[in-house]
Every structure is written in C-alpha cells, then in structure tokens.
Motif scaffolding. Structure first.
Motif, PDB file in Angstrom:
ATOM      1  N   ASP A  52      17.700 -13.319 -22.255  1.00  0.00           N
ATOM      2  CA  ASP A  52      18.831 -14.251 -22.250  1.00  0.00           C
ATOM      3  C   ASP A  52      19.967 -13.669 -23.121  1.00  0.00           C
ATOM      4  OD1 ASP A  52      20.316 -16.502 -21.729  1.00  0.00           O
ATOM      5  OD2 ASP A  52      19.036 -17.889 -22.837  1.00  0.00           O
ATOM      6  N   HIS A  53      21.038 -14.432 -23.230  1.00  0.00           N
ATOM      7  CA  HIS A  53      22.208 -14.000 -24.014  1.00  0.00           C
ATOM      8  C   HIS A  53      21.922 -14.049 -25.511  1.00  0.00           C
ATOM      9  CE1 HIS A  53      24.690 -15.969 -20.537  1.00  0.00           C
ATOM     10  NE2 HIS A  53      23.946 -14.964 -20.128  1.00  0.00           N
TER      11      HIS A  53
ATOM     12  N   ILE B 153      28.520 -17.300 -26.617  1.00  0.00           N
ATOM     13  CA  ILE B 153      27.161 -17.171 -26.107  1.00  0.00           C
ATOM     14  C   ILE B 153      27.103 -17.137 -24.587  1.00  0.00           C
ATOM     15  CG2 ILE B 153      26.592 -19.640 -26.008  1.00  0.00           C
ATOM     16  CD1 ILE B 153      23.929 -18.881 -27.443  1.00  0.00           C
ATOM     17  N   ASN B 154      28.261 -17.319 -23.934  1.00  0.00           N
ATOM     18  CA  ASN B 154      28.299 -17.227 -22.480  1.00  0.00           C
ATOM     19  C   ASN B 154      29.344 -16.214 -22.032  1.00  0.00           C
ATOM     20  OD1 ASN B 154      26.414 -19.041 -20.976  1.00  0.00           O
ATOM     21  ND2 ASN B 154      27.195 -20.444 -22.521  1.00  0.00           N
TER      22      ASN B 154
ATOM     23  N   ARG C 240      21.330 -21.472 -32.347  1.00  0.00           N
ATOM     24  CA  ARG C 240      21.497 -22.016 -30.997  1.00  0.00           C
ATOM     25  C   ARG C 240      21.049 -20.980 -29.967  1.00  0.00           C
ATOM     26  NH1 ARG C 240      27.943 -21.225 -29.442  1.00  0.00           N
ATOM     27  NH2 ARG C 240      27.997 -19.142 -30.278  1.00  0.00           N
TER      28      ARG C 240
ATOM     29  N   GLY D 220      23.900 -22.068 -18.882  1.00  0.00           N
ATOM     30  CA  GLY D 220      23.700 -21.766 -20.282  1.00  0.00           C
ATOM     31  C   GLY D 220      24.770 -22.326 -21.196  1.00  0.00           C
ATOM     32  N   ALA D 221      25.906 -22.734 -20.632  1.00  0.00           N
ATOM     33  CA  ALA D 221      26.967 -23.267 -21.481  1.00  0.00           C
ATOM     34  C   ALA D 221      26.530 -24.598 -22.087  1.00  0.00           C
ATOM     35  CB  ALA D 221      28.242 -23.438 -20.673  1.00  0.00           C
ATOM     36  N   ILE D 222      27.050 -24.861 -23.247  1.00  0.00           N
ATOM     37  CA  ILE D 222      26.611 -26.039 -23.987  1.00  0.00           C
ATOM     38  C   ILE D 222      27.612 -27.177 -23.770  1.00  0.00           C
ATOM     39  CG2 ILE D 222      26.215 -26.908 -26.336  1.00  0.00           C
ATOM     40  CD1 ILE D 222      25.344 -23.818 -26.865  1.00  0.00           C
TER      41      ILE D 222
ATOM     42  N   THR E  97      20.911 -20.522 -25.467  1.00  0.00           N
ATOM     43  CA  THR E  97      21.603 -21.097 -24.321  1.00  0.00           C
ATOM     44  C   THR E  97      20.694 -22.118 -23.633  1.00  0.00           C
ATOM     45  OG1 THR E  97      20.838 -19.761 -22.471  1.00  0.00           O
ATOM     46  CG2 THR E  97      22.532 -18.792 -23.891  1.00  0.00           C
ATOM     47  N   THR E  98      21.305 -22.929 -22.785  1.00  0.00           N
ATOM     48  CA  THR E  98      20.543 -23.953 -22.085  1.00  0.00           C
ATOM     49  C   THR E  98      19.675 -23.339 -20.998  1.00  0.00           C
ATOM     50  OG1 THR E  98      22.482 -24.288 -20.687  1.00  0.00           O
ATOM     51  CG2 THR E  98      22.174 -25.806 -22.516  1.00  0.00           C
TER      52      THR E  98
ATOM     53  N   SER F 159      16.698 -22.767 -23.609  1.00  0.00           N
ATOM     54  CA  SER F 159      16.383 -23.794 -24.601  1.00  0.00           C
ATOM     55  C   SER F 159      15.331 -24.749 -24.052  1.00  0.00           C
ATOM     56  CB  SER F 159      17.647 -24.539 -25.027  1.00  0.00           C
ATOM     57  OG  SER F 159      18.263 -25.144 -23.908  1.00  0.00           O
TER      58      SER F 159
END
Lengths: 486, 881
Positions: free
Chosen positions: A406-407, A156-157, A101, B309-311, A103-104, A107
């Motif tokens: 990014d993370h 991840i955040n 995965r 960035g959180a899902i 992060t958004t 992504s």
C-alpha cells in the motif's frame, strides 16, 4: 509578476522595438530572441528570468526529473532490509507503526503482515551501496549517484502526493517546479520552450494512476511558464506542423504577409504588444524546424542508441525519452520532466516491478553515463523518484513470491546525480522495517529547496505575489540538504 | 491634531516607492500633498512588517502591533514607543529602520524583507506629519462621491468620465478623442457579446446618424442572448466550473445546467444581490424553485475525488475550505486561504473567523468521496419533466420490460442439440450445417465461435467464458446460457426479439425525457448541523476550539442575532448594504472586463496586500450606483460602455506609452488581445461556421489526438477523447467540454485557466504556441477554408473585392490599398504554388469535417484559404482595440 520587473521588461522591449520598428520582422525578431539582447538584465545569458544575477553559486544549469508515477517500492529498489526475511507473515509491531494513519485500502485489513522483498540485493560501487537485482544497470553507476533513502512526504494518495512533489502543495493551483524555474531563470534557448515534459509508455498492467497537467502547469504564474509536452506521436509540440497541403514555402509567404500587415497596424496604433506578436510568430516558425530536428533520433550513432537499450527505437518509451532528454539538455532546455506511469503496485508487485524496472533501468543509467561522457553531468541535475513509498506490510494475499504494498508516505527512496550533488553517497536511513526514518530525513520541501539551490536559487527568495501573499515552491518550509551537496 | 506640513514629492521617487511595493499607482503627480497612510504607508508596513507585527497575535514579536494606531503608538516591552506621532526622531521604528547594526536593524536581514531609502523617507514624513492611521480603505463602506469638477466638462459623457478626466487633469494629461464609429461598434460588440459585429451590423451603425445611435446599439447588444453567454464566460472561471471531477479519475459529471442558469440570469438581468444569494443559498430560500436550487451549483463546482484510500474527513475539510475561499475571492475580494492555518497576517480576519465561515459549508448531505459518479448527490433533476414524475414513470417502464425479459429467461428451457462433437467444434464435415447457422442453434458451437474474440460481449459473460465449461460455477454457467438464449439462440428469437423491442423503446423514451430534463449537482444541508472546530494548523485531524457558523465582524456587522446559522445568513450578509466589499469587488471585475485591468488591479485581493485603487472615488461611485439601482447589472454595463472614457481611441502615442504603459490612467481606450474563447468564437463567426444555439450539454470539438490517453487513469470515463460531429464542432467555446486535468489546449494556450480553482483575473500572454494554434489548429484551418469560400461566394468577382470582404469580416473595417496589395501578392503566389501542386490543394481542403463546395477550383480555393489564414492570424483580428 514582480511589478518593477514587469515595468522594466516592458520599457526595454519598447525601447528595443522603438529603434527597430522600421525594419521588417525577421531581423529584429531573431535578435529579440537572441540571448544577448536582454543580457544586461541578468548575469547569465538567459532571457526573461525574474532573478537577476544568481543568488547563490549555481552548480546546475538545468534539471532532468525522471518521475516514476504511482510510487515505486523502496523495498524492491534501494532500501535493503535483510531482517525482514525471518519476519515473513508476522504482524507489523505496533511499536513501529505507532498508530500512524494508513489508507482506507488497508485500514480494513485484519492484519498487517510483513512482506519481505522477493528480490536479491547486492553491494555496488566504491561505497558499497545496496541495490536490488532489478536494477543491474543502475547498480553500475552508483558511484555517480546520491541515493536518498529518507525522503518523506505529507500526502498519502496519488493525486495529492504528485501535486505536492511538483508544486509544493497538495491542492491544485500552485505553479509546478519547472514553471518556477522558468520564471526565475528564464530561457537559455530562443528556439525551444524552457520547460519540456515527456510522457512515457509502461509495461506493467494497463491500469495506471493518472497524471495531471497541473504537474507541469504554471498555476498563478503567467501561462508562458508552463511546461510544453513533447509528444511521441502526432505533432511533437501541439499544432507544430503545418496543415496538410501547406509547405514551408507557403508558410513563409503567409508569415511575410502577416508580418507586413501587422507592421502596418503597429505604425497606425502604436501598441508595442503588436511587435511582440510579430516576434512570437517568427519563433513559432523557427520551432517548426528546431523541434523536428530535436526529436529526430536517427542522427544518433549506433553505440549511443545501444547504450539506451533496444526500446530506444520505439517512440514514447522511457529509453527513447531519456535520449530525447539528453538532446534537450544539450540544447539548454532548462527543465525536462519525464513521466512514467505504472508504479502503483497494490498487488502482483513482483511481476509488475520486474516489468517497470526493466523499462527504466538501462535508459536512466545510460542517460547519466551519456551526460557524463559529454561533460554535461557537471551542470545537469538528474533526479529519479516517485511521489511516496510503499508499505512493508502486505496488501491482499501474501505469499513468499507474491504480494502487494500500500501507500507509505513516511519514507521512500530517490536518487540524484550531477549538477553539484555529491556523487557516490547513500543519504539517510530507515528502521529495519523501512517504516520510519531513523537518520537524516529529507522532506519533499527539503528536496525541492535543494534542487533550487543547485540552480543558484535561494528557495525562500523566489517568490510570486498572488492574492496578497508571496508564494514560493517550498511554501513556508524547506531546508537545503547540505549533506547532499558536493 | 496639528495640521500636517505639506511637502512636495518628486514623482519619480513616489513612483519608484509605490512600484517597488505593491505595484500601486501613485495618486497625484507633482502636486503638493501630504502622505496618505492607506495608499503610501500601509503597503510598506503590510509588506515588510506585518508578518511579525501585524494582526496575527501568535506570530507577533516584541508585543508590537503596527496595523492599529493603539498598537503602534503604545509603550513597548522595552518602554519605548514604536511611533511617536509628529516626531520621527522619537520613534523607535525610524531608528530601527535606519540602523546599520544587524542586531537592531528592521526588518531583520534574515527575513529577506527590506525597506528602501525612499520608503523610509515616506515613513519619516508620515510620522512627522502626525502619523495618521485610517482603517484599510476597502473595509470602510463606499461613499457616493459627487463626480469631480473638471475643466472640460464637454469631454464627459457621464459621471464616470468626470472621475477619469479629473485625474488626467491632475496628471497633466488629455483624454484621447473618440474612436471612429467602426472601431466603436467592433469594440462594444466584442465586449458585450464576445463576438465581432457582422458587416450588416457595422453598416447599420455607420448609417445611423441619430445622436443616440450608439446608445441604441448598446441596448440592442444588452438585449441579445449572446450578452448572457459573454458574461457567463467570466463567471465560469470564478466559479471554477468544469465538466469533470478534477481529481484522480477525473470522470465526467453533470453540472452544466448551472452554467445555463447563469446565462439565463444574466440575460434576464437578475439583480446581482439575488443572483448572489441564489448561488450561495438558493436551496435555503423559502419554497426554493428548481432554478434557485440549480444556482447552488456554484458551491458544487469544486474539484472532488473518489480516489481509493483517500480519507473522508480530510476531503470533507478540503471541500469546505475551497468553498469558503472561493466565496471569499468571488464576492468579497478577500484571501481567506491564509486563515486555514493561522490568523491573517495582513487583514483583520482570524483563524477562528475562517472556521466560522467554514461552518456554513460544514453540514452538507454530500459524501466526501464522490464515487467518481456522474451525479454525486445531492443532485436534482431540472427541466420540464423534473416535477411531473414523468421520469419515474418511464424508469418504471424500463424496469418492467427488464423484468419481463428476466422472467422469460427463467421460464425458457434450453436443450443442447445432439450434434457430432467434431462438427460442433470445427464446423466442418459433410453433414454439418453452415457455421453461422450452427452457432445460433447450439450453445457449444456459439462458445467455440467466440473463443478467439470476446470483445463484443458483456464483461461478465466474457469472463465466464474464459473458464472451461466443466469448471464453471452454476452461476457462471447460467450467465453464459442466459446470454446465448437471450441474444443468439434461433429457437428463442420469437420470444426475446419483441421483448427487446419493447424494452428498447422504453429506454429511448426515458433517454429523451432525461435529455430534456438533465440533472445537476446542488447544495443541501443535513437536518442536523455538524459540530465545527477550529483546525489546528489547518490539519483535518487536529480539532481545536468548537465554533458556530458566523461572519467576520471586522468586515461588516453581523446580521440580526437571531439569524439562522446557515448559508442563507451568510449570503444575505454578503449583499447587505453595510458590507463594504461586495459591490466594489463586483463593479471592479466588470471594469476589468472592459478595460483589461480593474480599478483595483488585484481583482482577487482587496485586502491590505492588494493594490490601491487608481480611482478610489470612481470605484465607490460605481459600487453605490450598483447598490442603489437595486443591483441592476445591465445598467452598470451600460454606464461603463457609454462613457466617453470607454469610447476613446485606443491609439498609443509614444509619449503616452512611456508615461502610462499599462493604461491605468485611461488617457486612451482599451486595447488588448481577446480572451481565449473570444479568439476561437471570432474565427467561427467570421467563417460563418458558428452555431449559436444557447446552452445544453458540453461539446467536444476538435483537439489533437492522444491528449487524454497520455495522462488519464485507464479506468476513467474521460480517458478517451471522442470528438463530436456536426454542429457540436462549431458551438461557442463556453460550451466546450472542460476536462480539468487536461483542459482544451487551444483555449489554455490563450490563458484560459484549468478551472481547478477559482480565478477572477486571467493572465494575458503572447507566445509562439498561440501562433501555432492560430496557424495550424484544425479548427482554425477549417475556419480559414470556410472564410475563403465566403470571400469567393459573397465577395464579388475581383480579387480586391474578395479580399475586402474577408478583411472586413475579420477586422470590421475596410482594408487600405496597401493592405489589399499585400493580400493580392500572397494570393498570386499561392495560386501559382497550388497550380503547380494540385494534390497539396486537395489536402488542404480536406482539413475539417465541413464539406467544401465542389464548384470552386480546388487550387483557387486553397490559395484563398491561405489568404484567409492570414486574416484570422492578424493581430487586429484577435485584438479588441
């Protein structure tokens, strides 16, 4: 709290006060807070810890945790990846990413192009550890450090990851590491809080990730175990100073009257809690002296101030806080946590890394050296690190000179020094992309288990019953990393 | 079943065993009795054995299950039986517990668990007595026990007392005498309103010699609006109420109308079942009113994030988990959190049960990412304008005014005047007009004038101005020109000033209407239900078996099979008469409010790991009373506070302190430090500063500077603390703005939780930081000054009289001569000190925003302020005793 322990504490306290209830305040109080009074309950001369004699041999009495909030890049500090230079702007191979995965924030990017570090690395110390040019002072002390390149986390955040590092859970509600340590080991100093937090200024862009009081909170533990923030402006401890127009003599008179009245009440109603309250007012009074004495750096000689660098003269800088941390450690404060924000470099990374590293490099190295020259590194554990790592691929526009990252929770670098940690080693290894760990992974739970181990605590045995379950810092995980221990 | 042999247990042994286990309190001292499985045995098994031999079948070892009789006495894989009723010798469990062989010994040394010799003794006795099993007490519906017979019925005021005294008689203890009237009026006023009684209220009660004077007092307090505030305070912890999102940016959000709904509900004595149903599912009630929808804010108080960035899916799961856990803790006293990852290790709730509950909260219209918004939907408008469409109309007016301005801008033709460039840019020269005149006549001149400081300009304008004019895009050029024309240019004032006035007026009307009709977060389901899955190990992306919403049948039978699969069914199941937990859990928390500790100490956990109730029959009696009275909340409060138990003196004799330090047996009245909010509210009330307005937007009273900046994200709208002014500084503490990543320090220092998650039992610590707050916090120093003025103004002429007034205000009672002497000594010394240093006096009087009356000599007032400072710091002032 463990009910048996609670009971014993109550009984002991009452017993103690039962014998001294005729005397007024101060004498009784001074000795309540004296280490020896409850010394019979613990092997160490500490007050109020729930653990009896150390469960394992302690190699550290106290901890200084240098928390780099926002997540510094391992690729720009300790995890040297020379092969990346040729791979500039090529795509991260799927064989490396393996569908993990992301992060958004990235992504949605069409590509994940590799961004080699713009910074030079060199080998330092007897072990030849690789350190980036951003950390010249740190490079000089690598023989005292254990550099970890294989730390990994679940989150991840930022918010969940910070919460995870310091409480062992991503969701708020659990006690922080310092609170666990205070709860387990108690205080070594009757005049200062057991767990102290220092917030630092930072030099990179103003937008920095937040921190949260839960990172030094007590969660479901009694609130007396929470960290006390020492502030660089205003009162160092909240509400410490007398109001304007009230001097120390007035305060003393006020407290004498208060103690006398509270004693009368105690004589009438017999509640032992009143005695504790009298004692706490006296401790507050002593803190009014001990804390300003502690935070007054002007008594430090010039050569010491110079070690920490020019920022040491500016309150609230990492330099000033590192020196303060040493002074706290000297006074046997158990757990000292320094936060610096400003490490979240999604873009403009090289510029911001330069600024941030300059903030911390000399002071952190000076702290280790200073502790060492006083013989205190032997029983003080120093930890440096962030909440996760950063990606090898670029976020946003990529040039040779400028990029963002990014993370990346799968690997990041930290260092530890002193307190029973093996000096001069580099532990763990990542692949050529600093993406996956290939040797000796250290999960956050493992790291925390190791920290507790150094303090003489079996991380599986320091528990607190809450909502029917025995909670601990490491949840149901964590293995002590033997390879890190001296 | 053979009748169990009766053994005598030395109390010390039982006490040690129970304390070592769960802190549970022994039932009966010294009396002959047989082992009670639920009280004496289950806690040992639960704590030391269930982890591997309990309800969680995935973790079960050797096929042994010890939480059911069938499992415990059945044949094991080895062919033996763990327990052979009546014979410890033939029971494998006993052999294993007493073995010295580390390979055989149970619990295994590496588990970190151990069973003491005393506990093993209890287990042996229990097996020899026939190894009786009972279901866990709290899963059996409460029975309406008749109140116990007691030897001294005169000591009882109502049935509660008979249960308490019966237990005291068993223990060989006596109840304490009734408190004096002053103590009583103070205690009950603090408990029911959160504020100390006024002197007038104390005097009125002292003067009322009628036999039902106390009952009249209680009824007056229950009818006061402050009652609702006081009850709401506890509930806010349970509901994890806050004024910010709680995660990441921790921006402000609007859900305080839910807090006000709670106050109204308690004050109107809404039946508890309805109160619960509306909070859990008010939106699903037929023809739901606005109030019923506001009530669902209960499930929107959880912390949320908008972190880049959180899902989404991860947080969708977290929120639902939080809602299930909170519902479980608040209404059922169950620790459902364990079941996120696996079957419960101690209670009969499976992981699948958990995700069925999760299903009720799994189909919301809410977006997991809250966008850091003030009102992340679903939200509704409340108040008078909510229904009438007035707000929409006013919004339309504002939009129309805005559009008129845009139209005028478009139509306006701006011509830059021809001026000497040198003059324009420097503003000097003989023929030049004055610079300020020029900047309103010429765009270029204006640009030059703001080149150095653009801080007052809108961001987009400032940004466009950063770019040299020839390099600006046409859009950026327009931004600059439009701003100039609209706000600066002298030649267009006659057009835009009236348009602005019109728009500002429309905005003002809208603001006013919106203030009267605040919006608040609510629950709302999507029309189509989402598919719900068991999540393997609780991981949001590891979907297991698909499940439908449903209730854990082991707790209470499900409702009708045709009940809809929504929160309303869950809510109705929670308050259904067959649910054994809800009423007990609620009355226990009420009890905790008054006595400091619940009948079940672990108010949050009524499961197998929770503590055994000190007075199980009383708990059941109260629970059934609550239900049978139609869930009448005020009636239960009244029953408790009119009991003789509650009215006892709280004096602690040395013997009693030794025997029952926590006062669990209630041989004396309650005495403990007041909660954080009560401590502050008391200082405000005593000083006369308190503003008693009910409800409204949260307020920001004093707090030390820099706290939010030190931790906050710079883009957060709560990174800067802006203190309120005037009345807002003196509102009751339940209205204090709650930023969850940095909650009000003067309250958290006194154990107020952060409100990041549900809390139903606060800690109660006693620390030096609390002393510092009471001595030095601006709020308390100001309160001391006001109390000082009050003493001088209302206390009469003599020092002693003034002291007596202040002392009475703070503690409700008259001071003794000795106490007056202590204050006099202090007053004399402080007067002398301030007479020597008038500047110091002036400084002290400057603390706090309220003015002081200039007619008082500053030195005298300062000396009295220090006297008042002592009064507000007295143990007695901050204690309910």
């Amino acid at each position: 709290m463990n009910p048996v322990r609670e009971q014993i504490e109550r009984l002991t306290r009452r017993y103690f006060f039962g014998r001294t209830a005729t005397g007024i305040g101060t004498v009784a109080l001074a000795s309540l807070l004296d280490d020896r009074v409850m010394g019979g309950l613990t092997a160490e001369p500490s007050v109020g810890g729930v653990l009896g004699r150390p469960q394992i041999r302690a190699t550290a009495k106290r901890v200084i945790y240098l928390s780099m909030n926002g997540a510094p890049s391992q690729l720009e500090t300790f995890d040297y990846k020379p092969k990346l230079t040729e791979l500039f702007d090529s795509d991260l191979p799927d064989s490396v990413r393996m569908g993990q995965r992301i992060t958004t924030m990235t992504s949605g990017q069409k590509r994940l192009p590799i961004a080699p570090s713009v910074f030079k690395f060199g080998r330092h110390g007897q072990g030849g550890a690789w350190v980036s040019e951003l950390l010249p002072h740190t490079a000089k002390i690598v023989d005292d450090l254990a550099i970890l390149r294989s730390v990994n986390t679940d989150a991840i955040n930022h918010d969940p990851a910070c919460t995870f590092v310091f409480t062992g859970a991503q969701q708020p509600g659990r006690p922080s590491m310092g609170a666990w340590v205070s709860y387990g080991l108690g205080s070594l100093n009757g005049n200062l809080p057991t767990f102290v937090v220092l917030h630092s200024t930072w030099s990179s862009k103003r937008d920095a990730q937040a921190v949260f009081s839960r990172l030094w909170g007590s969660g479901f533990l009694p609130s007396k175990y929470q960290g006390v923030a020492l502030r660089s402006s205003g009162d160092p401890v909240l509400y410490l100073s007398n109001p304007p127009g009230v001097d120390s003599d007035s305060r003393r008179r006020m407290l004498d009257a208060l103690a006398e009245l509270n004693q009368k009440e105690l004589a009438t109603v017999g509640d032992p809690e009143i005695n504790t309250r009298i004692a706490q007012y006296e401790m507050a009074y002593r803190m009014q002296t001990s804390v300003p004495e502690l935070t007054n750096l002007s008594t430090e000689p010039k050569h010491i101030l110079d070690m920490y660098g020019p920022d040491v003269h500016i309150p609230g800088t990492v330099a000033s806080n590192c020196l303060l941390a040493r002074r706290l450690a000297e006074r046997d404060v158990r757990f000292i946590q320094i936060f610096q924000r400003g490490w979240d470099h999604h873009g403009n990374l090289p510029t911001d890394m330069r600024l941030q590293c300059r903030d911390i490099d000399q002071p952190c190295a000076a702290l280790v050296k200073d502790l060492k020259q006083r013989g205190m590194l032997d029983d003080t554990l120093v930890i440096w690190g962030g909440e996760f790592g950063r990606t090898v691929y670029c976020q946003g526009n990529l040039t040779r000179e400028d990029y963002g990252r990014d993370h990346h929770p799968r690997c990041f670098s930290m260092w530890m020094a002193g307190g029973g940690v093996k000096p001069g080693i580099v532990y763990g290894e990542t692949d050529d992309f600093s993406y996956n760990i290939v040797r000796d992974p250290v999960h956050v739970h493992d790291l925390n288990a190791t920290v507790l181990h150094c303090l003489g605590i079996n991380h599986e045995r320091l528990t607190y019953r809450f909502q029917g379950r025995d909670f601990r810092l490491t949840d149901v995980h964590g293995n002590v990393v033997r390879g890190l221990l001296a | 079943m053979p009748s169990p042999p009766i053994r005598r247990f030395p109390i010390a042994v039982v006490l040690a065993a129970c304390l070592a286990l769960t802190g549970s309190f022994p039932a009966v001292a010294g009396a002959t009795r047989h082992i009670n499985y639920s009280r004496d045995i289950r806690p040992i098994l639960s704590n030391s054995c269930y982890k591997c031999h309990g309800p969680d079948e995935h973790e079960r070892k050797a096929g042994l299950r010890l939480d059911t009789k069938a499992g415990a006495i059945g044949k094991l894989e080895s062919g033996e039986a763990a327990i052979t009723p009546g014979s410890s010798v033939k029971s494998a469990i006993f052999q294993r517990l007493t073995s010295h062989d580390p390979d055989v010994k149970m619990p295994p040394p590496e588990s970190g668990k151990s069973v003491s010799a005393e506990q093993i003794g209890l287990i042996k006795e229990w097996i020899d007595q026939g190894a009786e099993f009972h279901p866990h007490w709290s899963f059996v519906p409460p029975r309406h026990f008749p109140a116990s017979p007691i030897k001294t019925p005169t000591a009882a005021s109502n049935p509660i007392d008979r249960f308490i005294i019966s237990r005291l008689e068993d223990e060989g203890l006596q109840p304490s005498p009734t408190s004096d009237k002053t103590t009583l009026v103070r205690r009950v006023t603090l408990d029911l309103t959160g504020l100390p009684p006024t002197i007038g209220e104390v005097d009125a009660f002292l003067a009322d010699t009628s036999p039902n004077a106390y009952e009249k007092l209680v009824d007056r307090l229950l009818a006061s609006p402050q009652y609702g505030e006081q009850m709401t305070r506890d509930w806010l912890d349970a509901a994890r109420y806050g004024d910010t999102h709680g995660l990441h940016l921790d921006n402000e959000r609007s859900i305080w109308p839910y807090r006000d709904w709670l106050i109204r509900s308690f004050n109107s004595n809404e039946p508890f079942d309805q109160f619960a149903v509306e909070q859990l599912a008010g939106d699903l009630l037929p023809n739901a009113t606005i109030d019923q929808r506001v009530a669902t804010g209960f499930s929107r108080c959880n912390i949320t994030t908008g972190e880049g960035g959180a899902i989404d899916e991860e947080f969708y799961v977290r929120y639902a988990v939080d809602r299930v856990q909170t519902t479980g803790t608040v209404f059922l006293g169950l620790t459902l959190g364990c079941c996120v990852c696996h079957d419960h290790k101690f209670d009969p709730i499976t992981q699948k049960d958990f995700y069925r509950l999760f299903g009720y909260f799994g189909s919301l219209t809410e977006q997991p990412m809250d966008r850091n918004a003030f009102l992340p939907p679903p939200a509704i408008r409340t108040g008078p304008a909510a229904d009438s469409g007035k707000i929409d109309r006013l919004k339309g007016d504002v939009a129309a005014a805005d559009s008129a301005i845009r139209k005028a801008l478009k139509a306006f033709r701006y011509q830059e005047p021809v001026v000497d460039a040198r003059i324009v840019t420097t503003g000097s020269g003989a023929a030049a007009p004055r610079p300020d005149e020029l900047r309103s006549r010429s765009l270029k001149a204006w640009e030059a004038s703001v080149a150095k400081d653009k801080s007052s300009l809108p961001r987009n304008v400032a940004r466009a101005l950063e770019i040299p004019s020839q390099k600006r895009s046409s859009r950026q050029a327009n931004v600059v020109r439009d701003y100039f024309v609209e706000h600066v240019y002298a030649g267009s004032r006659s057009i835009f000033d009236p348009l602005h006035a019109k728009r500002d007026a429309a905005r003002r009307r809208l603001d006013e209407a919106e203030q009267d009709s605040p919006s608040t977060l609510v629950m709302q389901d999507t029309p189509k239900m989402r598919d719900i899955f068991v999540l393997v190990r609780g991981a949001y992306d590891r979907k297991g078996e698909k499940v439908l919403p449903g209730v854990p049948a082991a707790i209470a039978p499900a409702l009708r099979a045709d009940a809809p699969l929504n929160r309303l069914s869950l809510a109705r199941w929670i308050v259904d008469a067959r649910n054994p937990l809800t009423a007990r859990v609620i009355v226990n928390r009420f009890w905790q409010h008054y006595f400091g500790t619940g009948i079940v100490k672990t108010a949050e956990d009524f499961g197998a790991q929770g503590e055994w109730p000190t007075h199980p029959e009383l708990l059941d009696w109260l629970a059934t009373e609550l239900e049978e009275s139609g869930w009448n909340v005020k009636r239960i409060q009244r029953l408790i506070v009119t009991s003789a138990t509650y009215r006892q003196s709280s004096h602690v004799s040395a013997a009693l302190a030794q025997r029952d330090p926590e006062n669990r047996l209630l041989a004396r009245g309650p005495r403990f430090r007041m909660d954080a909010e009560m401590v502050r509210d008391t200082a405000l009330a005593v000083s006369g500063l308190l503003v008693t307005n009910l409800g409204g937007k949260s307020v920001k009273p004093y707090q030390p500077s820099g706290l939010w900046e030190a931790i906050g994200y710079s883009g957060s709208n709560t990174v800067h603390f802006v203190q309120d002014k005037g009345d807002a500084l003196y509102r009751r503490s339940l209205y204090t703005f709650w930023k969850r990543t940095s909650p009000p320090p003067s309250l958290t220092t006194f154990d107020a939780p952060s409100r990041e998650e549900c809390v139903v039992r606060r800690g109660r610590t006693n620390t030096p930081l609390q002393a510092l707050v009471l001595m030095n916090d601006e709020q308390y120093v100001e309160a001391a000054r006001q109390l000082a003025e009050r003493m001088m103004r209302e206390g009469g002429k003599t020092v002693a009289d003034r002291i007596a007034l202040g002392f009475r205000l703070a503690t409700s009672r008259q001071p003794t001569q000795e106490e007056i002497r202590v204050f006099q000594t202090l007053y004399t010394a402080q007067s002398a000190a301030y007479a020597r240093n008038r500047q110091a006096a002036a400084k002290l009087l400057g603390v706090g925003e309220s003015p002081h009356d200039p007619k008082w000599d500053p030195c005298e007032l300062a000396a009295w302020t220090m006297v008042a400072n002592v009064m507000l710091n007295l143990d007695e002032t901050v204690t309910k005793g």
